[in-house]
Design a protein around this motif. Structure first.
Motif, PDB file in Angstrom:
ATOM      1  N   ARG A  96       0.818  -1.220   0.000  1.00 25.43           N
ATOM      2  CA  ARG A  96       0.000   0.000   0.000  1.00 25.43           C
ATOM      3  C   ARG A  96       0.848   1.265   0.000  1.00 25.43           C
ATOM      4  NH1 ARG A  96      -3.308  -2.802   3.623  1.00 25.43           N
ATOM      5  NH2 ARG A  96      -2.452  -1.686   5.405  1.00 25.43           N
ATOM      6  N   VAL A  97       2.019   1.207   0.609  1.00 24.50           N
ATOM      7  CA  VAL A  97       2.859   2.408   0.674  1.00 24.50           C
ATOM      8  C   VAL A  97       3.994   2.383  -0.338  1.00 24.50           C
ATOM      9  CG1 VAL A  97       2.218   2.946   3.057  1.00 24.50           C
ATOM     10  CG2 VAL A  97       4.254   1.555   2.617  1.00 24.50           C
ATOM     11  N   GLY A  98       3.921   1.473  -1.305  1.00 22.56           N
ATOM     12  CA  GLY A  98       4.832   1.524  -2.429  1.00 22.56           C
ATOM     13  C   GLY A  98       5.978   0.542  -2.462  1.00 22.56           C
ATOM     14  N   TYR A  99       6.058  -0.358  -1.505  1.00 18.15           N
ATOM     15  CA  TYR A  99       7.117  -1.367  -1.536  1.00 18.15           C
ATOM     16  C   TYR A  99       6.709  -2.499  -2.456  1.00 18.15           C
ATOM     17  CZ  TYR A  99       9.344   0.773   2.520  1.00 18.15           C
ATOM     18  OH  TYR A  99       9.973   1.644   3.365  1.00 18.15           O
ATOM     19  N   GLY A 100       7.701  -3.156  -3.010  1.00 18.28           N
ATOM     20  CA  GLY A 100       7.455  -4.314  -3.847  1.00 18.28           C
ATOM     21  C   GLY A 100       8.721  -5.131  -3.932  1.00 18.28           C
ATOM     22  N   ASP A 101       8.585  -6.307  -4.497  1.00 21.05           N
ATOM     23  CA  ASP A 101       9.760  -7.165  -4.596  1.00 21.05           C
ATOM     24  C   ASP A 101      10.475  -6.995  -5.934  1.00 21.05           C
ATOM     25  OD1 ASP A 101       7.957  -8.485  -6.183  1.00 21.05           O
ATOM     26  OD2 ASP A 101       7.841 -10.263  -4.936  1.00 21.05           O
ATOM     27  N   GLY A 102      10.094  -5.977  -6.708  1.00 21.74           N
ATOM     28  CA  GLY A 102      10.800  -5.661  -7.938  1.00 21.74           C
ATOM     29  C   GLY A 102      10.542  -6.664  -9.038  1.00 21.74           C
ATOM     30  N   ALA A 103      11.283  -6.512 -10.111  1.00 25.04           N
ATOM     31  CA  ALA A 103      11.124  -7.392 -11.269  1.00 25.04           C
ATOM     32  C   ALA A 103      11.591  -8.803 -10.969  1.00 25.04           C
ATOM     33  CB  ALA A 103      11.899  -6.823 -12.454  1.00 25.04           C
ATOM     34  N   ALA A 104      12.599  -8.909 -10.121  1.00 27.84           N
ATOM     35  CA  ALA A 104      13.122 -10.230  -9.752  1.00 27.84           C
ATOM     36  C   ALA A 104      12.818 -10.485  -8.286  1.00 27.84           C
ATOM     37  CB  ALA A 104      14.632 -10.286  -9.985  1.00 27.84           C
ATOM     38  N   SER A 105      12.550 -11.705  -7.969  1.00 28.55           N
ATOM     39  CA  SER A 105      12.290 -12.076  -6.587  1.00 28.55           C
ATOM     40  C   SER A 105      13.613 -12.347  -5.878  1.00 28.55           C
ATOM     41  CB  SER A 105      11.409 -13.327  -6.551  1.00 28.55           C
ATOM     42  OG  SER A 105      11.176 -13.714  -5.234  1.00 28.55           O
ATOM     43  N   HIS A 106      13.699 -11.907  -4.645  1.00 24.08           N
ATOM     44  CA  HIS A 106      14.899 -12.134  -3.836  1.00 24.08           C
ATOM     45  C   HIS A 106      14.485 -12.843  -2.548  1.00 24.08           C
ATOM     46  CE1 HIS A 106      15.965  -8.708  -6.366  1.00 24.08           C
ATOM     47  NE2 HIS A 106      17.207  -9.110  -6.248  1.00 24.08           N
ATOM     48  N   ARG A 107      15.352 -13.643  -2.055  1.00 26.13           N
ATOM     49  CA  ARG A 107      15.135 -14.290  -0.762  1.00 26.13           C
ATOM     50  C   ARG A 107      16.214 -13.846   0.182  1.00 26.13           C
ATOM     51  NH1 ARG A 107      11.493 -17.971   0.142  1.00 26.13           N
ATOM     52  NH2 ARG A 107      10.435 -18.933  -1.603  1.00 26.13           N
ATOM     53  N   PHE A 108      15.843 -13.644   1.427  1.00 23.38           N
ATOM     54  CA  PHE A 108      16.796 -13.292   2.466  1.00 23.38           C
ATOM     55  C   PHE A 108      17.220 -14.596   3.118  1.00 23.38           C
ATOM     56  CE2 PHE A 108      17.877 -12.256   6.834  1.00 23.38           C
ATOM     57  CZ  PHE A 108      18.778 -11.218   6.634  1.00 23.38           C
ATOM     58  N   TRP A 109      18.486 -14.922   3.031  1.00 25.66           N
ATOM     59  CA  TRP A 109      19.007 -16.136   3.633  1.00 25.66           C
ATOM     60  C   TRP A 109      19.875 -15.755   4.825  1.00 25.66           C
ATOM     61  CZ3 TRP A 109      20.748 -20.496  -0.158  1.00 25.66           C
ATOM     62  CH2 TRP A 109      19.715 -20.755  -1.061  1.00 25.66           C
ATOM     63  N   SER A 110      20.014 -16.667   5.752  1.00 26.38           N
ATOM     64  CA  SER A 110      20.877 -16.414   6.901  1.00 26.38           C
ATOM     65  C   SER A 110      21.570 -17.710   7.346  1.00 26.38           C
ATOM     66  CB  SER A 110      20.077 -15.834   8.061  1.00 26.38           C
ATOM     67  OG  SER A 110      19.139 -16.769   8.555  1.00 26.38           O
ATOM     68  N   LYS A 111      22.615 -17.514   8.084  1.00 23.02           N
ATOM     69  CA  LYS A 111      23.336 -18.631   8.700  1.00 23.02           C
ATOM     70  C   LYS A 111      23.589 -18.229  10.144  1.00 23.02           C
ATOM     71  CE  LYS A 111      27.651 -21.248   8.426  1.00 23.02           C
ATOM     72  NZ  LYS A 111      28.916 -21.404   7.666  1.00 23.02           N
ATOM     73  N   GLN A 112      23.055 -18.994  11.058  1.00 20.80           N
ATOM     74  CA  GLN A 112      23.234 -18.699  12.477  1.00 20.80           C
ATOM     75  C   GLN A 112      24.661 -18.958  12.891  1.00 20.80           C
ATOM     76  OE1 GLN A 112      20.782 -17.270  14.349  1.00 20.80           O
ATOM     77  NE2 GLN A 112      19.600 -17.270  12.463  1.00 20.80           N
ATOM     78  N   LEU A 113      25.214 -18.056  13.660  1.00 26.52           N
ATOM     79  CA  LEU A 113      26.573 -18.195  14.163  1.00 26.52           C
ATOM     80  C   LEU A 113      26.577 -18.349  15.674  1.00 26.52           C
ATOM     81  CD1 LEU A 113      28.276 -15.428  12.036  1.00 26.52           C
ATOM     82  CD2 LEU A 113      28.156 -17.858  11.556  1.00 26.52           C
TER      83      LEU A 113
END
Length: 159
Positions: free
Chosen positions: A142-159
């Motif tokens: 609603r406020v203008g955010y989007g995932d853009g033309a390509a989809s991205h995933r946020f990955w993490s590795k616990q330390l």
């Protein structure tokens, strides 16, 4: 009848009341199913204000109801976009107490974050959102955010 006025202001992590408020709102968010469903560990809650205050790139805002009670928080960190050669602002946490959701507080916090990002000369605001958090995704869209033309995933590795 008009809506109550909520205020958004930078958190001052040198003030005990703001330190307590940031931890309380983040703990309430952590307890929510979308925040993981468990309280902040006591050691994390105790260390959070000092450690957050020690990060020069951190920006924190508190939302308060008309009585001054903290009801929301936005925690951001300034980063850098190598593709734009400009700073960016990462919205790490956006939380509104369950009792105050649906009143436009999240939208107000997002507007404040955007204003700050523009003032800092940022090229964009980044955030991560759970795949199953349709409510947050709807707000962001609603406020203008989007995932853009390509989809991205946020990955993490616990330390």
């Amino acid at each position: 009848m008009s809506k109550p006025a909520y205020t958004i202001a930078p958190a001052d992590l040198d003030r005990p009341a703001d330190r307590i408020a940031v931890v309380a709102v983040l703990d309430a968010y952590a307890r929510d199913p979308m925040g993981g469903g468990a309280p902040l560990a006591p050691a994390v809650a105790a260390a959070l204000p000092d450690r957050l205050a020690a990060v020069p790139q951190a920006r924190v805002w508190l939302a308060r109801d008309p009585d001054g009670t903290p009801v929301g928080v936005a925690v951001c960190f300034i980063g850098f976009s190598t593709f734009a050669a400009r700073p960016l602002l990462n919205l790490h946490d956006l939380a509104v107490l369950a009792s105050h959701r649906g009143r436009g507080i999240g939208r107000q916090l997002l507007a404040t974050v955007e204003q700050a990002a523009r003032a800092l000369g940022c090229c964009k605001i980044t955030l991560e959102v759970r795949d199953d958090n349709a409510t947050a995704q709807a707000l962001y869209r609603r406020v203008g955010y989007g995932d853009g033309a390509a989809s991205h995933r946020f990955w993490s590795k616990q330390l």
